[in-house]
Design an enzyme around this catalytic site. Structure first.
Site, PDB file in Angstrom:
ATOM      1  N   ASP A  97       0.880  -1.182   0.000  1.00 16.01           N
ATOM      2  CA  ASP A  97       0.000   0.000   0.000  1.00 16.01           C
ATOM      3  C   ASP A  97       0.911   1.223   0.000  1.00 16.01           C
ATOM      4  O   ASP A  97       1.444   1.589   1.043  1.00 16.01           O
ATOM      5  CB  ASP A  97      -0.901  -0.005   1.240  1.00 16.01           C
ATOM      6  CG  ASP A  97      -1.782   1.254   1.298  1.00 16.01           C
ATOM      7  OD1 ASP A  97      -1.716   2.074   0.361  1.00 16.01           O
ATOM      8  OD2 ASP A  97      -2.535   1.394   2.281  1.00 16.01           O
TER       9      ASP A  97
ATOM     10  N   TRP B  10       5.548  -3.759   7.157  1.00 17.77           N
ATOM     11  CA  TRP B  10       4.382  -4.619   6.978  1.00 17.77           C
ATOM     12  C   TRP B  10       4.845  -5.882   6.260  1.00 17.77           C
ATOM     13  O   TRP B  10       5.633  -5.826   5.330  1.00 17.77           O
ATOM     14  CB  TRP B  10       3.363  -3.853   6.134  1.00 17.77           C
ATOM     15  CG  TRP B  10       2.175  -4.620   5.694  1.00 17.77           C
ATOM     16  CD1 TRP B  10       1.888  -5.073   4.439  1.00 17.77           C
ATOM     17  CD2 TRP B  10       1.071  -4.998   6.509  1.00 17.77           C
ATOM     18  NE1 TRP B  10       0.692  -5.720   4.410  1.00 17.77           N
ATOM     19  CE2 TRP B  10       0.168  -5.689   5.681  1.00 17.77           C
ATOM     20  CE3 TRP B  10       0.771  -4.826   7.863  1.00 17.77           C
ATOM     21  CZ2 TRP B  10      -1.023  -6.204   6.162  1.00 17.77           C
ATOM     22  CZ3 TRP B  10      -0.422  -5.344   8.343  1.00 17.77           C
ATOM     23  CH2 TRP B  10      -1.305  -6.017   7.489  1.00 17.77           C
TER      24      TRP B  10
ATOM     25  N   ASP C 127       8.478   1.303   4.157  1.00 12.26           N
ATOM     26  CA  ASP C 127       8.319   2.631   3.567  1.00 12.26           C
ATOM     27  C   ASP C 127       9.691   3.298   3.538  1.00 12.26           C
ATOM     28  O   ASP C 127      10.528   3.056   4.415  1.00 12.26           O
ATOM     29  CB  ASP C 127       7.339   3.468   4.398  1.00 12.26           C
ATOM     30  CG  ASP C 127       5.899   3.010   4.197  1.00 12.26           C
ATOM     31  OD1 ASP C 127       5.642   2.293   3.210  1.00 12.26           O
ATOM     32  OD2 ASP C 127       5.038   3.366   5.029  1.00 12.26           O
TER      33      ASP C 127
ATOM     34  N   ASN D  11      -2.627  -2.509   6.285  1.00 12.06           N
ATOM     35  CA  ASN D  11      -1.403  -1.901   5.762  1.00 12.06           C
ATOM     36  C   ASN D  11      -1.564  -0.417   5.479  1.00 12.06           C
ATOM     37  O   ASN D  11      -0.643   0.211   4.965  1.00 12.06           O
ATOM     38  CB  ASN D  11      -1.007  -2.633   4.468  1.00 12.06           C
ATOM     39  CG  ASN D  11       0.393  -2.287   4.059  1.00 12.06           C
ATOM     40  OD1 ASN D  11       1.160  -1.753   4.849  1.00 12.06           O
ATOM     41  ND2 ASN D  11       0.729  -2.585   2.826  1.00 12.06           N
ATOM     42  N   ASP D  12      -2.724   0.162   5.751  1.00  9.64           N
ATOM     43  CA  ASP D  12      -2.959   1.578   5.457  1.00  9.64           C
ATOM     44  C   ASP D  12      -2.325   2.416   6.566  1.00  9.64           C
ATOM     45  O   ASP D  12      -3.014   3.014   7.378  1.00  9.64           O
ATOM     46  CB  ASP D  12      -4.464   1.834   5.355  1.00  9.64           C
ATOM     47  CG  ASP D  12      -4.747   3.241   4.863  1.00  9.64           C
ATOM     48  OD1 ASP D  12      -3.806   3.895   4.368  1.00  9.64           O
ATOM     49  OD2 ASP D  12      -5.897   3.677   4.977  1.00  9.64           O
TER      50      ASP D  12
ATOM     51  N   TRP E 259       4.593   3.633   7.798  1.00  7.81           N
ATOM     52  CA  TRP E 259       5.581   2.873   8.563  1.00  7.81           C
ATOM     53  C   TRP E 259       6.809   3.724   8.877  1.00  7.81           C
ATOM     54  O   TRP E 259       7.714   3.259   9.573  1.00  7.81           O
ATOM     55  CB  TRP E 259       5.953   1.590   7.814  1.00  7.81           C
ATOM     56  CG  TRP E 259       4.745   0.723   7.624  1.00  7.81           C
ATOM     57  CD1 TRP E 259       4.025   0.579   6.474  1.00  7.81           C
ATOM     58  CD2 TRP E 259       4.060  -0.048   8.613  1.00  7.81           C
ATOM     59  NE1 TRP E 259       2.939  -0.249   6.686  1.00  7.81           N
ATOM     60  CE2 TRP E 259       2.943  -0.646   7.985  1.00  7.81           C
ATOM     61  CE3 TRP E 259       4.286  -0.296   9.969  1.00  7.81           C
ATOM     62  CZ2 TRP E 259       2.058  -1.467   8.672  1.00  7.81           C
ATOM     63  CZ3 TRP E 259       3.400  -1.121  10.642  1.00  7.81           C
ATOM     64  CH2 TRP E 259       2.309  -1.693   9.998  1.00  7.81           C
TER      65      TRP E 259
ATOM     66  N   TYR F 178       6.829  10.357   4.608  1.00  7.57           N
ATOM     67  CA  TYR F 178       6.720   9.169   3.764  1.00  7.57           C
ATOM     68  C   TYR F 178       7.030   9.522   2.313  1.00  7.57           C
ATOM     69  O   TYR F 178       6.482  10.485   1.771  1.00  7.57           O
ATOM     70  CB  TYR F 178       5.307   8.577   3.870  1.00  7.57           C
ATOM     71  CG  TYR F 178       5.027   7.564   2.792  1.00  7.57           C
ATOM     72  CD1 TYR F 178       5.629   6.314   2.834  1.00  7.57           C
ATOM     73  CD2 TYR F 178       4.184   7.853   1.730  1.00  7.57           C
ATOM     74  CE1 TYR F 178       5.393   5.378   1.830  1.00  7.57           C
ATOM     75  CE2 TYR F 178       3.942   6.934   0.730  1.00  7.57           C
ATOM     76  CZ  TYR F 178       4.556   5.696   0.785  1.00  7.57           C
ATOM     77  OH  TYR F 178       4.330   4.781  -0.205  1.00  7.57           O
TER      78      TYR F 178
ATOM     79  N   THR G 134       7.365   3.088  -1.175  1.00  4.61           N
ATOM     80  CA  THR G 134       7.400   1.782  -0.487  1.00  4.61           C
ATOM     81  C   THR G 134       8.208   0.757  -1.306  1.00  4.61           C
ATOM     82  O   THR G 134       8.039   0.687  -2.532  1.00  4.61           O
ATOM     83  CB  THR G 134       5.954   1.259  -0.275  1.00  4.61           C
ATOM     84  OG1 THR G 134       5.198   2.271   0.396  1.00  4.61           O
ATOM     85  CG2 THR G 134       5.933  -0.007   0.562  1.00  4.61           C
TER      86      THR G 134
HETATM   87  N1  ABN Z   1       2.582   2.534   3.798  1.00  6.77           N
HETATM   88  C1  ABN Z   1       2.341   3.640   2.979  1.00  6.77           C
HETATM   89  C2  ABN Z   1       1.450   4.677   3.590  1.00  6.77           C
HETATM   90  C3  ABN Z   1       2.010   5.866   4.031  1.00  6.77           C
HETATM   91  C4  ABN Z   1       1.191   6.816   4.592  1.00  6.77           C
HETATM   92  C5  ABN Z   1      -0.163   6.558   4.736  1.00  6.77           C
HETATM   93  C6  ABN Z   1      -0.699   5.363   4.273  1.00  6.77           C
HETATM   94  C7  ABN Z   1       0.113   4.406   3.701  1.00  6.77           C
END
Ligand code: ABN
Length: 179
Positions: free
Chosen positions: A81, A106, A125, A153-154, A157, A166, A169
């Site tokens: 994700d 994850w 991430d 997984n939302d 990380w 972020y 990924t």
């Molecule tokens: N794992 C990626 C992510 C980053 C920020 C918010 C949601 C998902």
């Protein structure tokens, strides 16, 4: 006394004479029990099942695995994700320059169609740069809703890194899954 008042008084008295407090409580109990049990009764859901099957027929064809690490259909991305680092100056398994891998991640299990084996894949991430924005990919096979955080997984990380920005990924194979 007004005739209407007299009428109401008479009917109230007659009702009170005919019913006891115990019988009132008994009737109230029956009504409450009936209301609670009603949803448990078997209901014919054939129509709803047929409607769901008809809607399913309109869904796109099932996911086709791909060998291209810049495609969301790449087999290793089965539970990813985020933005694919392979589209952000990095690769499927390495962070782009200037970003660093998250210290928490994850984990998913993906099937590799070329050798027919399952692999444990870590989705880290890459942190420390603003959001890449390229090749958003959200597959999340076997994901559960967010009320079970460990099964969803939302999540950013990068939250446990010094810089929690972020960027994208990566997916890193940790090993083959044993049957
Ligand atoms: N794992 C990626 C992510 C980053 C920020 C918010 C949601 C998902």
């Amino acid at each position: 006394m007004h005739p209407l008042d007299r009428l109401f008084e008479k009917s109230s008295r007659s009702l009170a004479q005919r019913t006891s407090r115990r019988s009132f409580v008994a009737v109230l109990g029956q009504v409450l029990t009936g209301t609670l049990l009603l949803p448990l009764l078997p209901i014919d859901r054939v129509n709803r099942a047929e409607a769901a099957a008809a809607a399913g027929a309109a869904l796109p064809p099932p996911h086709q695995p791909s060998d291209d690490p810049q495609s969301c259909d790449y087999w290793k991305y089965c539970a990813i994700d985020g933005f694919l680092c392979s589209c952000c100056g990095g690769s499927a398994h390495s962070c782009p320059p200037g970003s660093s891998a998250s210290v928490i991640a994850w984990i998913g299990t993906c099937h590799n169609p070329s050798d027919g084996r399952d692999y444990i894949v870590s989705y880290n991430d890459c942190c420390g740069k603003s959001s890449c924005g390229n090749c958003a990919c959200n597959r999340n096979e076997r994901e559960k809703p967010l009320y079970r955080l460990s099964r969803n997984n939302d999540f950013n990380w990068c939250a446990a890194n010094n810089d929690s920005n972020y960027h994208c990924t990566v997916s890193v194979i940790l090993g083959a899954a044993e049957q």
